[in-house]
Scaffold this motif. Structure first.
Motif, PDB file in Angstrom:
ATOM      1  N   ASN A   5      11.570  13.789   4.641  1.00 29.90           N
ATOM      2  CA  ASN A   5      10.817  12.911   5.076  1.00 29.90           C
ATOM      3  C   ASN A   5       9.736  12.673   3.775  1.00 29.90           C
ATOM      4  OD1 ASN A   5      11.194  12.388   7.760  1.00 29.90           O
ATOM      5  ND2 ASN A   5      10.162  14.427   8.435  1.00 29.90           N
ATOM      6  N   TRP A   6      10.425  12.751   2.569  1.00 32.40           N
ATOM      7  CA  TRP A   6       9.653  12.520   1.306  1.00 32.40           C
ATOM      8  C   TRP A   6       9.851  11.149   0.958  1.00 32.40           C
ATOM      9  CZ3 TRP A   6       6.597  15.844   0.683  1.00 32.40           C
ATOM     10  CH2 TRP A   6       5.779  15.927  -0.952  1.00 32.40           C
ATOM     11  N   PHE A   7       9.192  10.787  -0.187  1.00 31.01           N
ATOM     12  CA  PHE A   7       8.857   9.373  -0.414  1.00 31.01           C
ATOM     13  C   PHE A   7       9.754   8.365   0.050  1.00 31.01           C
ATOM     14  CE2 PHE A   7       6.876  11.400  -4.417  1.00 31.01           C
ATOM     15  CZ  PHE A   7       5.766  11.833  -3.867  1.00 31.01           C
ATOM     16  N   ASN A   8       9.422   7.433   0.820  1.00 30.77           N
ATOM     17  CA  ASN A   8      10.149   6.400   1.343  1.00 30.77           C
ATOM     18  C   ASN A   8      10.069   5.067   0.522  1.00 30.77           C
ATOM     19  OD1 ASN A   8       7.808   5.751   2.447  1.00 30.77           O
ATOM     20  ND2 ASN A   8       8.624   4.903   4.087  1.00 30.77           N
ATOM     21  N   GLY A   9       9.474   4.939  -0.296  1.00 31.98           N
ATOM     22  CA  GLY A   9       9.254   3.728  -1.261  1.00 31.98           C
ATOM     23  C   GLY A   9       9.377   3.566  -2.516  1.00 31.98           C
ATOM     24  N   ALA A  10       9.722   2.380  -3.036  1.00 30.31           N
ATOM     25  CA  ALA A  10       9.680   2.472  -4.834  1.00 30.31           C
ATOM     26  C   ALA A  10       9.222   0.818  -4.905  1.00 30.31           C
ATOM     27  CB  ALA A  10      10.908   2.665  -5.104  1.00 30.31           C
ATOM     28  N   GLY A  11       8.626   0.823  -6.236  1.00 32.94           N
ATOM     29  CA  GLY A  11       8.115  -0.303  -6.495  1.00 32.94           C
ATOM     30  C   GLY A  11       6.752  -0.627  -5.756  1.00 32.94           C
ATOM     31  N   ILE A  12       6.092  -0.220  -5.294  1.00 36.72           N
ATOM     32  CA  ILE A  12       4.797  -0.328  -4.493  1.00 36.72           C
ATOM     33  C   ILE A  12       4.083  -0.867  -5.189  1.00 36.72           C
ATOM     34  CG2 ILE A  12       2.624   0.758  -3.063  1.00 36.72           C
ATOM     35  CD1 ILE A  12       4.874   3.363  -2.519  1.00 36.72           C
ATOM     36  N   PHE A  13       3.468  -2.160  -4.800  1.00 40.01           N
ATOM     37  CA  PHE A  13       2.516  -3.079  -5.492  1.00 40.01           C
ATOM     38  C   PHE A  13       1.262  -2.389  -6.324  1.00 40.01           C
ATOM     39  CE2 PHE A  13      -0.564  -6.393  -5.783  1.00 40.01           C
ATOM     40  CZ  PHE A  13      -0.004  -7.101  -6.772  1.00 40.01           C
ATOM     41  N   SER A  14       0.823  -1.725  -5.145  1.00 46.57           N
ATOM     42  CA  SER A  14      -0.607  -0.865  -5.596  1.00 46.57           C
ATOM     43  C   SER A  14      -0.625   0.198  -6.761  1.00 46.57           C
ATOM     44  CB  SER A  14      -1.343  -0.716  -4.361  1.00 46.57           C
ATOM     45  OG  SER A  14      -0.960   0.146  -3.626  1.00 46.57           O
ATOM     46  N   ASP A  25       0.961  -1.026  -0.102  1.00 49.75           N
ATOM     47  CA  ASP A  25       0.070   0.161   0.250  1.00 49.75           C
ATOM     48  C   ASP A  25       0.855   1.258  -0.002  1.00 49.75           C
ATOM     49  OD1 ASP A  25      -1.968  -1.958   0.361  1.00 49.75           O
ATOM     50  OD2 ASP A  25      -2.144  -1.548   2.573  1.00 49.75           O
ATOM     51  N   GLY A  26       0.430   2.451  -0.452  1.00 54.45           N
ATOM     52  CA  GLY A  26       1.101   3.610  -0.479  1.00 54.45           C
ATOM     53  C   GLY A  26       0.239   4.813  -0.944  1.00 54.45           C
ATOM     54  N   ALA A  27       0.987   5.942  -0.583  1.00 52.85           N
ATOM     55  CA  ALA A  27       0.461   7.290  -1.238  1.00 52.85           C
ATOM     56  C   ALA A  27       1.489   8.058  -1.812  1.00 52.85           C
ATOM     57  CB  ALA A  27      -0.408   7.986   0.082  1.00 52.85           C
ATOM     58  N   VAL A  28       1.084   8.779  -2.542  1.00 56.99           N
ATOM     59  CA  VAL A  28       1.945   9.903  -3.375  1.00 56.99           C
ATOM     60  C   VAL A  28       1.166  11.139  -3.884  1.00 56.99           C
ATOM     61  CG1 VAL A  28       1.253   9.092  -5.714  1.00 56.99           C
ATOM     62  CG2 VAL A  28       3.532   9.668  -5.460  1.00 56.99           C
ATOM     63  N   LEU A  29       2.268  12.106  -3.701  1.00 58.39           N
ATOM     64  CA  LEU A  29       1.718  13.520  -4.123  1.00 58.39           C
ATOM     65  C   LEU A  29       2.151  13.734  -5.502  1.00 58.39           C
ATOM     66  CD1 LEU A  29       0.604  16.290  -3.186  1.00 58.39           C
ATOM     67  CD2 LEU A  29       2.975  16.887  -2.512  1.00 58.39           C
ATOM     68  N   GLN A  30       0.906  14.275  -6.360  1.00 58.63           N
ATOM     69  CA  GLN A  30       1.295  14.350  -7.725  1.00 58.63           C
ATOM     70  C   GLN A  30       0.803  15.795  -8.226  1.00 58.63           C
ATOM     71  OE1 GLN A  30      -0.941  11.065  -8.943  1.00 58.63           O
ATOM     72  NE2 GLN A  30       0.752  10.312  -9.852  1.00 58.63           N
ATOM     73  N   TYR A  31       1.117  16.236  -9.436  1.00 62.42           N
ATOM     74  CA  TYR A  31       0.568  17.431  -9.887  1.00 62.42           C
ATOM     75  C   TYR A  31       0.181  17.545 -11.153  1.00 62.42           C
ATOM     76  CZ  TYR A  31       5.072  18.481 -12.418  1.00 62.42           C
ATOM     77  OH  TYR A  31       6.150  18.483 -13.282  1.00 62.42           O
ATOM     78  N   SER A  32      -0.550  18.300 -11.626  1.00 63.31           N
ATOM     79  CA  SER A  32      -0.985  18.249 -13.130  1.00 63.31           C
ATOM     80  C   SER A  32      -1.364  19.909 -13.417  1.00 63.31           C
ATOM     81  CB  SER A  32      -2.367  17.700 -13.075  1.00 63.31           C
ATOM     82  OG  SER A  32      -2.916  18.366 -14.576  1.00 63.31           O
ATOM     83  N   ASN A  68       6.550   3.654  -9.437  1.00 58.26           N
ATOM     84  CA  ASN A  68       5.628   3.146  -8.367  1.00 58.26           C
ATOM     85  C   ASN A  68       5.850   3.634  -6.812  1.00 58.26           C
ATOM     86  OD1 ASN A  68       4.916   1.558 -10.344  1.00 58.26           O
ATOM     87  ND2 ASN A  68       4.116  -0.144  -9.327  1.00 58.26           N
ATOM     88  N   TYR A  69       6.427   5.234  -6.969  1.00 60.86           N
ATOM     89  CA  TYR A  69       6.978   5.761  -5.987  1.00 60.86           C
ATOM     90  C   TYR A  69       5.828   5.976  -4.672  1.00 60.86           C
ATOM     91  CZ  TYR A  69      10.977   5.949  -8.651  1.00 60.86           C
ATOM     92  OH  TYR A  69      11.886   5.559  -9.349  1.00 60.86           O
ATOM     93  N   GLY A  70       6.261   6.385  -3.433  1.00 59.33           N
ATOM     94  CA  GLY A  70       5.226   6.930  -2.668  1.00 59.33           C
ATOM     95  C   GLY A  70       5.663   6.668  -1.176  1.00 59.33           C
ATOM     96  N   TRP A  71       4.683   7.011  -0.237  1.00 53.41           N
ATOM     97  CA  TRP A  71       5.064   6.674   1.351  1.00 53.41           C
ATOM     98  C   TRP A  71       4.227   5.274   1.412  1.00 53.41           C
ATOM     99  CZ3 TRP A  71       3.264  11.801   0.150  1.00 53.41           C
ATOM    100  CH2 TRP A  71       4.063  12.851   0.337  1.00 53.41           C
ATOM    101  N   THR A  72       5.193   4.577   2.193  1.00 51.67           N
ATOM    102  CA  THR A  72       4.537   3.318   2.398  1.00 51.67           C
ATOM    103  C   THR A  72       5.077   2.863   4.011  1.00 51.67           C
ATOM    104  OG1 THR A  72       4.417   0.980   1.535  1.00 51.67           O
ATOM    105  CG2 THR A  72       6.601   2.176   1.507  1.00 51.67           C
ATOM    106  N   ALA A  73       4.487   1.586   4.449  1.00 53.59           N
ATOM    107  CA  ALA A  73       5.134   1.025   5.688  1.00 53.59           C
ATOM    108  C   ALA A  73       4.365   1.856   6.816  1.00 53.59           C
ATOM    109  CB  ALA A  73       6.358   1.034   5.756  1.00 53.59           C
ATOM    110  N   LYS A  74       4.415   1.287   7.995  1.00 60.04           N
ATOM    111  CA  LYS A  74       3.693   1.790   9.248  1.00 60.04           C
ATOM    112  C   LYS A  74       4.806   2.800   9.631  1.00 60.04           C
ATOM    113  CE  LYS A  74       1.718   0.391  13.672  1.00 60.04           C
ATOM    114  NZ  LYS A  74       1.499  -0.677  14.537  1.00 60.04           N
TER     115      LYS A  74
END
Length: 450
Positions: free
Chosen positions: A37-46, A6-13, A55-61
């Motif tokens: 404290n920016w994205f700590n994960g890569a290859g996030i499955f979802s 699972d994870g969350a990401v900030l994006q812009y358009s 597949n970047y974003g914040w993940t983990a507890k």
């Protein structure tokens, strides 16, 4: 969120939400350690935000609330008229047996201008190739900061020319102020660079090349403890300057603090040697700065002023002067904020009878200091560099009459004492003559006490 599932990401358009780009380092960049404290994960499955790669974003507890920050300078300037931001969260279709996760939450979202002005203090000398290379590296970093998408630099710098490894021509004009700053930081060998007064083991250890645009950006995202305003007050003399540094506390701050205002000249040319950037000419609050021992509460304002400071240092080009004000913790040495403003065009030490083709001789003479001043029965010449045998001095009273004269042949340990107990209490001028017909004048006040 489940680690890398699972994870969350900030994006812009910039096209009304037709396409979205992550706010963060570009995909495929070798080092993604940017921001706070920016994205700590890569290859996030979802794959939060349906990213085409990474597949970047914040993940983990996370265990606790985190304050995350990143610069928006990466959004092209031409596309900033209308920018949309979103946080995209994505989860896989199940949790591991026996585990419960709370998902992702955020609040206190903020978009605005950076408040911190990062300051690099760089100790250098032109007599070492290592220092020249470090100067070039730092100067290129500053030049590379200014782009269409990033019109304002995240940092500025003061370059202190020191005499630790041989005679530096620019140090001769003012050896005291760079030496005092080097002593404050414990610097014993140039080149040496420090960002906002900070040293971090295994990260910032004084090596200039440890500094880079990523670290400047990260530091510029940190909240500032103060807002600084630096103003000049008109004077009637082209060789004096008056300054006012106003501090406003953004948070409660303990003491002691140090306030400095540095007069800096850019693009100083030394014939047959080179051109030097952001050279310290003079510390206007004194070599050790102004100590502040009154603790601050939020929104408290303090004004530090210094009037009619004599510019007894050479200035090559008055149009290239700037003032840099800082407020610093005296114990931790962290610089809480700095401010840079243009300085009014001012002249330096009066120099007469100088051959245009012998500027080095003038620098030599200007490096000779007199102390104490006012003098009581005796004063000393301090000679930070070797003085040639044809260098002589003469004391002239206000009528233009010579009252004493001598040479520097009896100098011992860089000092020559002169007995003025026979002189009347008054203001005198010391004229120092050197190689190449170079002449400088210095003011001496005699106040003999019984």
């Amino acid at each position: 969120a489940e680690t890398n599932l699972d994870g969350a990401v900030l994006q812009y358009s910039v096209n009304g939400g037709i396409s979205w780009t992550i706010v963060g380092p570009p995909a495929g960049q070798p080092s993604r350690d940017e921001g706070i404290n920016w994205f700590n994960g890569a290859g996030i499955f979802s794959n939060p935000g349906s990213q085409p790669i990474g597949n970047y974003g914040w993940t983990a507890k996370q265990e606790e609330w985190k304050n995350a920050r990143f610069s928006l300078d990466k959004i092209p300037a031409a596309n900033r008229a209308q920018v949309r931001l979103r946080i995209a969260f994505s989860s896989n279709d199940g949790n591991a047996s026996g585990n419960t996760f709370d998902g992702f939450a955020f609040d206190n979202f903020f978009v605005g201008e950076k408040k911190r002005n990062v300051l690099v203090e760089h100790f250098t000398t032109h007599v070492l190739n290592a220092s020249i290379n470090a100067d070039t590296y730092l100067n290129n970093l500053l030049a590379d900061q200014i782009t269409i998408d990033h019109p304002v630099s995240d940092f500025n710098n003061i370059q202190y020319h020191v005499n630790f490894s041989g005679v530096d021509y620019l140090n001769r004009a003012n050896p005291t102020d760079p030496a005092a700053r080097a002593l404050f930081y414990g610097v014993s060998q140039p080149p040496y660079s420090i960002m906002d007064g900070l040293l971090i083991p295994n990260k910032f250890t004084g090596i200039t090349t440890e500094l880079n645009k990523v670290e400047f950006d990260r530091r510029s995202l940190v909240d500032t403890q103060f807002e600084l305003t630096l103003d000049t007050i008109p004077t009637n003399n082209s060789r004096t300057i008056s300054v006012q540094l106003t501090l406003k506390a953004n948070q409660a701050v303990n003491v002691p603090l140090i306030a400095h205002v540095a007069l800096v000249e850019d693009d100083v040319i030394v014939p047959n040697v080179g051109t030097f950037k952001n050279v310290l000419r003079k510390q206007l609050f004194g070599s050790d700065g102004e100590t502040i021992n009154v603790p601050f509460v939020v929104d408290q304002i303090l004004i530090k002023s210094k009037m009619d400071i004599e510019l007894n240092v050479p200035i090559s080009d008055p149009s290239k002067l700037m003032l840099i004000g800082i407020i610093q913790d005296k114990n931790s040495k962290e610089i809480y904020q700095s401010v840079v403003v243009s300085a009014p065009g001012k002249g330096g030490s009066p120099i007469v009878g100088v051959k245009d083709n012998d500027p080095v001789a003038v620098l030599n003479l200007n490096s000779i200091q007199i102390f104490p001043n006012p003098a009581d029965k005796e004063f000393n010449f301090a000679l930070p560099v070797e003085t040639l045998s044809d260098t002589r001095w003469e004391i002239i009273d206000q009528r233009g009459v010579s009252v004493m004269k001598g040479d520097f042949l009896r100098v011992a340990n860089g000092k020559l004492g002169v007995d003025v107990s026979s002189l009347s209490n008054a203001v005198y001028y010391i004229i120092i003559n050197g190689q190449g017909n170079a002449i400088v004048r210095k003011k001496l006040i005699v106040m003999n006490r019984n």
